[in-house]
Design a protein around this motif. Structure first.
Motif, PDB file in Angstrom:
ATOM      1  N   PHE A   1       4.332  -0.125   8.511  1.00 30.97           N
ATOM      2  CA  PHE A   1       4.649   1.072   7.748  1.00 30.97           C
ATOM      3  C   PHE A   1       6.151   1.312   7.660  1.00 30.97           C
ATOM      4  O   PHE A   1       6.924   0.937   8.560  1.00 30.97           O
ATOM      5  CB  PHE A   1       4.022   2.305   8.409  1.00 30.97           C
ATOM      6  CG  PHE A   1       2.535   2.415   8.224  1.00 30.97           C
ATOM      7  CD1 PHE A   1       1.671   1.786   9.109  1.00 30.97           C
ATOM      8  CD2 PHE A   1       1.997   3.146   7.178  1.00 30.97           C
ATOM      9  CE1 PHE A   1       0.286   1.881   8.953  1.00 30.97           C
ATOM     10  CE2 PHE A   1       0.627   3.252   7.013  1.00 30.97           C
ATOM     11  CZ  PHE A   1      -0.233   2.621   7.899  1.00 30.97           C
TER      12      PHE A   1
ATOM     13  N   LEU B   1      -5.536   6.472   1.641  1.00 30.22           N
ATOM     14  CA  LEU B   1      -5.021   5.437   0.755  1.00 30.22           C
ATOM     15  C   LEU B   1      -4.865   5.986  -0.663  1.00 30.22           C
ATOM     16  O   LEU B   1      -5.812   6.516  -1.237  1.00 30.22           O
ATOM     17  CB  LEU B   1      -5.980   4.249   0.748  1.00 30.22           C
ATOM     18  CG  LEU B   1      -5.605   3.088  -0.161  1.00 30.22           C
ATOM     19  CD1 LEU B   1      -4.359   2.372   0.379  1.00 30.22           C
ATOM     20  CD2 LEU B   1      -6.762   2.095  -0.292  1.00 30.22           C
TER      21      LEU B   1
ATOM     22  N   GLY C   1      -5.279  12.672   8.574  1.00 32.13           N
ATOM     23  CA  GLY C   1      -5.061  11.244   8.716  1.00 32.13           C
ATOM     24  C   GLY C   1      -4.386  10.662   7.492  1.00 32.13           C
ATOM     25  O   GLY C   1      -3.848  11.375   6.645  1.00 32.13           O
ATOM     26  N   LEU C   2      -4.415   9.375   7.407  1.00 38.44           N
ATOM     27  CA  LEU C   2      -3.769   8.642   6.316  1.00 38.44           C
ATOM     28  C   LEU C   2      -4.803   8.325   5.247  1.00 38.44           C
ATOM     29  O   LEU C   2      -5.813   7.673   5.520  1.00 38.44           O
ATOM     30  CB  LEU C   2      -3.152   7.352   6.856  1.00 38.44           C
ATOM     31  CG  LEU C   2      -2.031   7.553   7.866  1.00 38.44           C
ATOM     32  CD1 LEU C   2      -1.808   6.292   8.677  1.00 38.44           C
ATOM     33  CD2 LEU C   2      -0.754   7.942   7.137  1.00 38.44           C
TER      34      LEU C   2
ATOM     35  N   PHE D   1       0.841  -1.194   0.000  1.00 37.55           N
ATOM     36  CA  PHE D   1       0.000   0.000   0.000  1.00 37.55           C
ATOM     37  C   PHE D   1       0.879   1.248   0.000  1.00 37.55           C
ATOM     38  O   PHE D   1       1.998   1.249   0.507  1.00 37.55           O
ATOM     39  CB  PHE D   1      -0.876   0.066   1.260  1.00 37.55           C
ATOM     40  CG  PHE D   1      -1.722  -1.155   1.496  1.00 37.55           C
ATOM     41  CD1 PHE D   1      -1.183  -2.288   2.059  1.00 37.55           C
ATOM     42  CD2 PHE D   1      -3.055  -1.151   1.149  1.00 37.55           C
ATOM     43  CE1 PHE D   1      -1.963  -3.417   2.288  1.00 37.55           C
ATOM     44  CE2 PHE D   1      -3.847  -2.266   1.375  1.00 37.55           C
ATOM     45  CZ  PHE D   1      -3.296  -3.402   1.943  1.00 37.55           C
TER      46      PHE D   1
ATOM     47  N   LYS E   1      -3.150   0.346  -3.875  1.00 40.56           N
ATOM     48  CA  LYS E   1      -2.819  -0.918  -3.220  1.00 40.56           C
ATOM     49  C   LYS E   1      -2.481  -1.954  -4.275  1.00 40.56           C
ATOM     50  O   LYS E   1      -2.956  -1.883  -5.405  1.00 40.56           O
ATOM     51  CB  LYS E   1      -3.984  -1.395  -2.363  1.00 40.56           C
ATOM     52  CG  LYS E   1      -5.258  -1.685  -3.126  1.00 40.56           C
ATOM     53  CD  LYS E   1      -6.378  -2.052  -2.172  1.00 40.56           C
ATOM     54  CE  LYS E   1      -7.614  -2.551  -2.909  1.00 40.56           C
ATOM     55  NZ  LYS E   1      -8.314  -1.502  -3.648  1.00 40.56           N
TER      56      LYS E   1
ATOM     57  N   PHE F   1       3.679   7.321   2.939  1.00 42.12           N
ATOM     58  CA  PHE F   1       4.043   6.107   3.661  1.00 42.12           C
ATOM     59  C   PHE F   1       3.755   4.879   2.805  1.00 42.12           C
ATOM     60  O   PHE F   1       2.638   4.712   2.307  1.00 42.12           O
ATOM     61  CB  PHE F   1       3.256   5.986   4.963  1.00 42.12           C
ATOM     62  CG  PHE F   1       3.613   7.018   5.997  1.00 42.12           C
ATOM     63  CD1 PHE F   1       2.899   8.203   6.072  1.00 42.12           C
ATOM     64  CD2 PHE F   1       4.659   6.806   6.873  1.00 42.12           C
ATOM     65  CE1 PHE F   1       3.219   9.156   7.023  1.00 42.12           C
ATOM     66  CE2 PHE F   1       4.990   7.756   7.830  1.00 42.12           C
ATOM     67  CZ  PHE F   1       4.267   8.939   7.907  1.00 42.12           C
TER      68      PHE F   1
ATOM     69  N   TYR G   1       0.127   5.196   1.354  1.00 42.54           N
ATOM     70  CA  TYR G   1      -0.776   6.158   1.993  1.00 42.54           C
ATOM     71  C   TYR G   1      -0.127   7.530   1.960  1.00 42.54           C
ATOM     72  O   TYR G   1       1.106   7.653   1.999  1.00 42.54           O
ATOM     73  CB  TYR G   1      -1.039   5.779   3.458  1.00 42.54           C
ATOM     74  CG  TYR G   1      -2.016   4.644   3.664  1.00 42.54           C
ATOM     75  CD1 TYR G   1      -1.600   3.320   3.610  1.00 42.54           C
ATOM     76  CD2 TYR G   1      -3.361   4.908   3.930  1.00 42.54           C
ATOM     77  CE1 TYR G   1      -2.507   2.283   3.826  1.00 42.54           C
ATOM     78  CE2 TYR G   1      -4.271   3.885   4.153  1.00 42.54           C
ATOM     79  CZ  TYR G   1      -3.837   2.578   4.097  1.00 42.54           C
ATOM     80  OH  TYR G   1      -4.733   1.549   4.301  1.00 42.54           O
TER      81      TYR G   1
ATOM     82  N   GLN H   1      -0.216  11.427   3.898  1.00 42.02           N
ATOM     83  CA  GLN H   1      -0.644  12.148   5.090  1.00 42.02           C
ATOM     84  C   GLN H   1      -0.340  13.628   4.901  1.00 42.02           C
ATOM     85  O   GLN H   1       0.822  14.030   4.896  1.00 42.02           O
ATOM     86  CB  GLN H   1       0.074  11.617   6.330  1.00 42.02           C
ATOM     87  CG  GLN H   1      -0.379  12.251   7.629  1.00 42.02           C
ATOM     88  CD  GLN H   1       0.387  11.714   8.832  1.00 42.02           C
ATOM     89  OE1 GLN H   1       1.543  11.317   8.729  1.00 42.02           O
ATOM     90  NE2 GLN H   1      -0.271  11.689   9.986  1.00 42.02           N
TER      91      GLN H   1
END
Lengths: 112, 116
Positions: free
Chosen positions: A102, A46, A43-44, A34, A49, A90, A36, A38
């Motif tokens: 992570f 997506l 928040g994180l 994945f 994936k 991340f 992500y 930020q």
């Protein structure tokens, strides 16, 4: 146990330039991977994936990533960066256990 | 688009006090998670929760930590006696299936916990 390495702590690119963020993973079997993002104070979210199938995956905001088993890599790319892409990125892996592991993150700055 | 919501956004607590962080997962999700991110460090897994019990926990998740789903919508993380090193951003995540089922985890915006 699985692990993720993001070798670049901080990257600065000019707006409109291409971008590649590196991610290497360590896991004995085929991992689920994945990316992500930020943004500051957020928040994180997506981006994309990879579970199986086509090794080039497309995500939101014009990002893509390519899974290369031979290199244990899952690098994130974008052909033309926008100022709004400045954030921390991340890479994460699911290997053993239903949990995300992570990397340490890459902070992207975009030069006008 | 449905979201994971976390409250409060910032919690300041005296060392030794109990704190409860609250999360409302996406409504049809069944799998719940807590992660934390100490300032300047990577995001770390704390615990996963399914069917009203803990599925997995990390070594960070010691006896001072507990999780609960007190009703059909909330998912809480309790720290019984906070320590300075508990200061971090705590993220809740949820999913409608486990990660091996090709379903990603959706994260909330986090609660910043500051221990004084």
């Amino acid at each position: 146990a699985q692990s993720v390495t993001q070798p670049d702590i901080h990257i600065t690119v000019s707006e409109g330039a291409s971008l590649e963020l590196r991610c290497n993973y360590s896991y004995g079997a085929t991992p689920y991977l994945f990316w992500y993002v930020q943004s500051p104070g957020q928040g994180l979210q997506l981006l994309l994936k990879y579970f199986s199938g086509d090794t080039l995956v497309q995500g939101i905001k014009g990002f893509e990533a390519e899974f290369k088993r031979s290199q244990s890599s899952f690098n994130l790319r974008k052909p033309s960066v926008h100022w709004s892409d400045a954030a921390e990125y991340f890479c994460a892996v699911v290997g053993e256990g239903d949990k995300l592991t992570f990397g340490t993150g890459t902070r992207l700055a975009v030069r006008p | 688009e449905p979201e994971v919501t976390q409250t409060p956004s910032h919690q300041v607590t005296q060392m030794g006090q109990e704190v409860i962080l609250r999360c409302v997962p996406i409504s049809n999700h069944l799998y719940f998670y807590w992660y934390r991110q100490i300032l300047g460090q990577k995001v770390e897994f704390l615990v996963s929760f399914y069917n009203n019990e803990i599925s997995e926990k990390s070594e960070i998740f010691d006896d001072q930590f507990s999780v609960e789903r007190p009703d059909g919508s909330n998912f809480t993380l309790k720290i019984r006696s906070t320590k300075l090193e508990d200061s971090a951003m705590y993220f809740c995540a949820s999913s409608d299936a486990d990660t091996y089922s090709n379903q990603p985890q959706h994260f909330g915006d986090g609660t910043r916990l500051s221990i004084l």
